[in-house]
Design a protein around this motif. Structure first.
Motif, PDB file in Angstrom:
ATOM      1  N   GLU A   1     -12.083  -1.045  -4.702  1.00  0.00           N
ATOM      2  CA  GLU A   1     -13.226  -0.273  -5.178  1.00  0.00           C
ATOM      3  C   GLU A   1     -13.603   0.833  -4.208  1.00  0.00           C
ATOM      4  N   LEU A   2     -12.979   0.875  -3.050  1.00  0.00           N
ATOM      5  CA  LEU A   2     -13.204   1.942  -2.078  1.00  0.00           C
ATOM      6  C   LEU A   2     -12.293   3.135  -2.337  1.00  0.00           C
ATOM      7  N   GLY A   3     -11.581   3.111  -3.472  1.00  0.00           N
ATOM      8  CA  GLY A   3     -10.735   4.235  -3.848  1.00  0.00           C
ATOM      9  C   GLY A   3      -9.342   4.168  -3.267  1.00  0.00           C
ATOM     10  N   ALA A   4      -8.755   2.980  -3.276  1.00  0.00           N
ATOM     11  CA  ALA A   4      -7.415   2.819  -2.720  1.00  0.00           C
ATOM     12  C   ALA A   4      -6.565   1.929  -3.626  1.00  0.00           C
ATOM     13  N   LEU A   5      -5.264   2.067  -3.476  1.00  0.00           N
ATOM     14  CA  LEU A   5      -4.303   1.234  -4.189  1.00  0.00           C
ATOM     15  C   LEU A   5      -3.225   0.819  -3.206  1.00  0.00           C
ATOM     16  N   PHE A   6      -3.035  -0.485  -3.073  1.00  0.00           N
ATOM     17  CA  PHE A   6      -2.062  -1.021  -2.128  1.00  0.00           C
ATOM     18  C   PHE A   6      -0.860  -1.592  -2.870  1.00  0.00           C
ATOM     19  N   VAL A   7       0.327  -1.331  -2.330  1.00  0.00           N
ATOM     20  CA  VAL A   7       1.557  -1.934  -2.840  1.00  0.00           C
ATOM     21  C   VAL A   7       2.012  -2.952  -1.798  1.00  0.00           C
ATOM     22  N   ILE A   8       2.158  -4.200  -2.231  1.00  0.00           N
ATOM     23  CA  ILE A   8       2.434  -5.305  -1.312  1.00  0.00           C
ATOM     24  C   ILE A   8       3.673  -6.064  -1.779  1.00  0.00           C
ATOM     25  N   ASP A   9       4.566  -6.375  -0.855  1.00  0.00           N
ATOM     26  CA  ASP A   9       5.783  -7.080  -1.252  1.00  0.00           C
ATOM     27  C   ASP A   9       5.560  -8.590  -1.303  1.00  0.00           C
ATOM     28  N   ALA A  10       6.596  -9.318  -1.658  1.00  0.00           N
ATOM     29  CA  ALA A  10       6.485 -10.766  -1.850  1.00  0.00           C
ATOM     30  C   ALA A  10       6.121 -11.510  -0.573  1.00  0.00           C
ATOM     31  N   PHE A  11       6.335 -10.871   0.577  1.00  0.00           N
ATOM     32  CA  PHE A  11       6.032 -11.498   1.862  1.00  0.00           C
ATOM     33  C   PHE A  11       4.632 -11.148   2.361  1.00  0.00           C
TER      34      PHE A  11
END
Length: 204
Positions: free
Chosen positions: A119-129
């Motif tokens: 909600e702070l205006g960000a998008l994270f891409v996170i792997d399976a680890f």
């Protein structure tokens, strides 16, 4: 009170996320043949080293029976393996440091990746680890439309990711590369004129 509910793919279990007095709880219900549900236990913040359950607003499953969710209160992404026989959940916090994380979606094509909207205006891409492999911020690097991000969804073909930016009143679209990373699609963001906090894509 309860904020989120999801059923397992086989329909045998229903999971409910709730918060009371700042303590997060996920309760497991077993569905009986006649449709009734029976409380089969819970995992609770502060019990057996469990954390990351407070203020969970959405629950989701990815293939393999993995229940996952984000917590804006703790800035975390958590993942739990469901045991269909024992009706138990085993797992914990996968990634920390995701300030304002309100929603998560997952894709498994080309390797598992989670997409966490903040909600702070960000998008994270996170792997399976649990490693953050890409971080996008509204107003930087050509990224727009994810201000006050409230929801994120992956299309059924796992080729695209959409984020609803509540502050901007827009839907931002991203193409998903083979390595799971994202790039804005042409014309993004798109005017939404909405006042909500959820997003869904039709099966087709």
């Amino acid at each position: 009170g309860a904020r989120a509910v999801v059923a397992s793919a086989d329909g045998h279990h229903v999971y409910v996320a709730s918060t009371a007095g700042g303590v997060g709880v996920i309760t497991t219900f077993r569905r009986m043949p006649d449709g009734r549900v029976v409380d089969f236990g819970e995992i609770r913040d502060g019990v057996a080293s469990v954390t990351g359950l407070a203020d969970v607003r959405r629950l989701a499953f990815r293939p393999g029976g993995i229940l996952y969710f984000a917590s804006p209160s703790t800035g975390t992404l958590s993942a739990y393996q469901r045991d269909a026989v024992m009706s138990t959940l085993t797992g914990g916090v996968l990634t920390e440091g995701l300030s304002g994380a309100v929603d998560a979606a997952a894709a498994t094509t080309g390797g598992t990746h989670y997409y966490v909207a903040s909600e702070l205006g960000a998008l994270f891409v996170i792997d399976a680890f649990g490693e953050v492999v890409q971080s996008l911020s509204d107003g930087f690097g050509g990224i727009d439309g994810i201000g006050g991000a409230a929801a994120v969804v992956v299309t059924p073909d796992e080729g695209f990711v959409y984020v609803y930016g509540a502050s901007d009143g827009q839907i931002a679209g991203f193409a998903r590369a083979g390595d799971g990373t994202l790039a804005p699609i042409a014309g993004s963001p798109f005017e939404a004129r909405l006042d909500g906090d959820a997003l869904a894509v039709s099966p087709d």
